[in-house]
Design a protein around this motif. Structure first.
Motif, mmCIF file in Angstrom:
data_model
loop_
_atom_site.group_PDB
_atom_site.id
_atom_site.type_symbol
_atom_site.label_atom_id
_atom_site.label_comp_id
_atom_site.label_asym_id
_atom_site.label_seq_id
_atom_site.Cartn_x
_atom_site.Cartn_y
_atom_site.Cartn_z
ATOM 1 N N ALA A 181 0.699 -1.213 0.120
ATOM 2 C CA ALA A 181 0.153 0.026 0.139
ATOM 3 C C ALA A 181 0.725 1.123 0.036
ATOM 4 C CB ALA A 181 -0.802 0.060 1.123
ATOM 5 N N SER A 182 0.594 2.151 -1.092
ATOM 6 C CA SER A 182 1.318 3.328 -0.948
ATOM 7 C C SER A 182 1.136 4.665 -0.404
ATOM 8 C CB SER A 182 1.532 3.595 -2.679
ATOM 9 O OG SER A 182 0.245 3.957 -3.092
ATOM 10 N N SER A 183 -0.004 4.390 0.347
ATOM 11 C CA SER A 183 -0.451 5.702 1.145
ATOM 12 C C SER A 183 -1.310 5.242 2.199
ATOM 13 C CB SER A 183 -1.296 6.509 0.298
ATOM 14 O OG SER A 183 -2.661 5.876 -0.192
ATOM 15 N N SER A 184 -1.631 5.970 3.123
ATOM 16 C CA SER A 184 -2.386 5.877 4.539
ATOM 17 C C SER A 184 -3.592 5.681 3.852
ATOM 18 C CB SER A 184 -2.242 6.891 5.261
ATOM 19 O OG SER A 184 -2.513 8.229 4.670
ATOM 20 N N LEU A 185 -4.163 6.151 2.922
ATOM 21 C CA LEU A 185 -5.625 6.308 2.313
ATOM 22 C C LEU A 185 -5.650 4.539 1.884
ATOM 23 C CD1 LEU A 185 -8.242 7.226 1.801
ATOM 24 C CD2 LEU A 185 -7.384 8.121 -0.357
ATOM 25 N N GLU A 186 -4.965 4.109 1.032
ATOM 26 C CA GLU A 186 -4.749 2.755 0.741
ATOM 27 C C GLU A 186 -4.982 1.807 1.845
ATOM 28 O OE1 GLU A 186 -2.168 1.364 -2.195
ATOM 29 O OE2 GLU A 186 -2.556 3.039 -3.615
ATOM 30 N N LYS A 187 -4.162 2.111 2.902
ATOM 31 C CA LYS A 187 -4.233 1.210 4.046
ATOM 32 C C LYS A 187 -5.701 1.248 4.905
ATOM 33 C CE LYS A 187 0.626 1.119 4.833
ATOM 34 N NZ LYS A 187 2.052 1.548 5.768
ATOM 35 N N GLU A 188 -6.169 2.482 4.979
ATOM 36 C CA GLU A 188 -7.418 2.585 5.431
ATOM 37 C C GLU A 188 -8.542 1.723 4.655
ATOM 38 O OE1 GLU A 188 -8.769 6.545 6.003
ATOM 39 O OE2 GLU A 188 -7.179 7.117 7.545
ATOM 40 N N LYS A 189 -8.334 1.747 3.532
ATOM 41 C CA LYS A 189 -9.198 0.818 2.592
ATOM 42 C C LYS A 189 -9.078 -0.720 2.722
ATOM 43 C CE LYS A 189 -9.767 4.324 -1.398
ATOM 44 N NZ LYS A 189 -9.491 4.370 -2.790
ATOM 45 N N LEU A 190 -7.954 -0.924 2.966
ATOM 46 C CA LEU A 190 -7.650 -2.435 3.235
ATOM 47 C C LEU A 190 -8.478 -2.563 4.626
ATOM 48 C CD1 LEU A 190 -4.020 -2.858 2.222
ATOM 49 C CD2 LEU A 190 -5.765 -3.728 1.041
ATOM 50 N N VAL A 191 -8.078 -2.103 5.509
ATOM 51 C CA VAL A 191 -8.599 -2.073 6.916
ATOM 52 C C VAL A 191 -10.127 -1.984 6.889
ATOM 53 C CG1 VAL A 191 -8.836 -1.043 9.368
ATOM 54 C CG2 VAL A 191 -6.685 -1.185 8.090
ATOM 55 N N PHE A 192 -10.767 -1.174 6.277
ATOM 56 C CA PHE A 192 -12.153 -1.221 6.058
ATOM 57 C C PHE A 192 -12.695 -2.338 5.302
ATOM 58 C CE2 PHE A 192 -16.205 0.585 4.061
ATOM 59 C CZ PHE A 192 -16.907 0.991 5.076
ATOM 60 N N LYS A 193 -12.312 -2.800 4.431
ATOM 61 C CA LYS A 193 -12.661 -4.274 3.818
ATOM 62 C C LYS A 193 -12.532 -5.410 4.748
ATOM 63 C CE LYS A 193 -11.820 -2.553 -1.066
ATOM 64 N NZ LYS A 193 -10.937 -2.986 -2.170
ATOM 65 N N GLU A 194 -11.484 -5.328 5.323
ATOM 66 C CA GLU A 194 -11.307 -6.544 6.221
ATOM 67 C C GLU A 194 -12.143 -6.476 7.609
ATOM 68 O OE1 GLU A 194 -8.876 -10.223 7.115
ATOM 69 O OE2 GLU A 194 -9.242 -8.773 5.359
ATOM 70 N N ALA A 195 -12.624 -5.276 7.940
ATOM 71 C CA ALA A 195 -13.443 -5.113 9.052
ATOM 72 C C ALA A 195 -14.793 -5.608 8.693
ATOM 73 C CB ALA A 195 -13.308 -3.707 9.461
ATOM 74 N N ILE A 196 -14.983 -5.100 7.441
ATOM 75 C CA ILE A 196 -16.396 -5.727 6.996
ATOM 76 C C ILE A 196 -16.460 -7.395 6.725
ATOM 77 C CG2 ILE A 196 -17.918 -5.783 4.963
ATOM 78 C CD1 ILE A 196 -17.097 -2.979 4.340
ATOM 79 N N ILE A 197 -15.309 -7.748 6.417
ATOM 80 C CA ILE A 197 -15.328 -9.460 6.579
ATOM 81 C C ILE A 197 -15.426 -9.869 7.723
ATOM 82 C CG2 ILE A 197 -13.784 -11.302 6.076
ATOM 83 C CD1 ILE A 197 -12.650 -9.803 3.718
ATOM 84 N N TYR A 198 -14.913 -9.466 8.800
ATOM 85 C CA TYR A 198 -15.114 -9.774 10.504
ATOM 86 C C TYR A 198 -16.360 -9.392 10.699
ATOM 87 C CZ TYR A 198 -10.177 -10.264 11.359
ATOM 88 O OH TYR A 198 -8.843 -10.782 11.287
ATOM 89 N N LEU A 199 -16.996 -8.529 10.380
ATOM 90 C CA LEU A 199 -18.418 -8.207 10.770
ATOM 91 C C LEU A 199 -19.564 -9.132 10.334
ATOM 92 C CD1 LEU A 199 -18.059 -4.333 10.978
ATOM 93 C CD2 LEU A 199 -18.216 -5.718 13.038
ATOM 94 N N SER A 200 -19.319 -9.354 9.138
ATOM 95 C CA SER A 200 -20.057 -10.350 8.292
ATOM 96 C C SER A 200 -19.971 -11.618 8.572
ATOM 97 C CB SER A 200 -19.924 -10.245 6.653
ATOM 98 O OG SER A 200 -18.477 -10.600 6.472
ATOM 99 N N GLY A 201 -18.882 -11.997 9.136
ATOM 100 C CA GLY A 201 -18.537 -13.439 9.845
ATOM 101 C C GLY A 201 -18.298 -14.296 8.803
ATOM 102 N N ALA A 202 -17.781 -13.613 7.407
ATOM 103 C CA ALA A 202 -17.161 -14.591 6.473
ATOM 104 C C ALA A 202 -15.957 -15.217 6.693
ATOM 105 C CB ALA A 202 -17.256 -13.710 5.384
#
Length: 202
Positions: A181-202
């Protein structure tokens, strides 16, 4: 002395995990419900607390800082030591524990294996309002408050959203995706997507 340990879950039992970091394998006592959330051979980060006495040294661990704060608050209750605190936390979810303390629900606390009425009453007297206050403080200081707001807008509970974001960050940090990830924004996007996976129980 130790804030956290990152490594691979090499083994586990009911109330402990073994974390391999290089050539060292750590034995860490944990609440049973925290242990259940840690798959074997997965990378993890565990927040730690060291118990040290003249004749004994033991490392306790927790999935996140909220859980560790709860453990430290339990230690302030008369008659509750580290082993008892871990056992109590392992017998009730974080949400149920917070609600039982806030509502002075002695019956719910007594349902926790090994927790008697007198100790339950002491917990309510000592901790009512404190766990929620600590959680609110953590919420305010979270580096992902904006992401948490977005998850709340999607219908998720804020406390659970923050926990998921913390888990996502811990899982991603140090990974190839994180490094690329080349920027903090890209890292935030990665964290956001991963968090949704956790919350969905996938």
């Amino acid at each position: 002395m130790f804030n956290s340990i990152r490594g691979i879950v090499s083994a586990k039992n009911v109330d402990a995990v073994f974390i391999l970091t290089g050539d060292i394998e750590w034995e860490i006592a944990m609440p049973a419900n925290d242990v259940q959330e840690m798959p074997l051979n997965s990378e993890c980060r565990i927040f730690t607390w060291l118990y040290h006495r003249e004749d004994q040294m033991k490392l306790f661990g927790f999935l996140n800082d909220t859980r560790r704060c709860t453990f430290l608050e339990l230690l302030k209750v008369e008659g509750i030591g580290p082993k008892a605190a871990v056992r109590i936390m392992g017998g009730i979810s974080q949400t149920d524990l917070e609600q039982a303390l806030e509502n002075a629900d002695i019956a719910r606390l007594e349902a926790v294996p090994g927790l008697g009425k007198k100790t339950a009453q002491k917990m309510v007297l000592s901790l009512k309002g404190k766990l929620v206050a600590a959680q609110n403080k953590n919420n305010l200081s979270s580096p992902y408050n904006d992401l948490a707001d977005a998850l709340v807008d999607m219908g998720y509970e804020r406390r659970l959203a923050l926990v998921a974001l913390e888990k996502a960050h811990s899982a991603l940090e140090g990974s190839d995706l994180w490094q690329s990830a080349s920027s903090s924004l890209e890292k935030e996007k990665l964290v956001f997507k991963e968090a949704i996976i956790y919350l969905s129980g996938a």
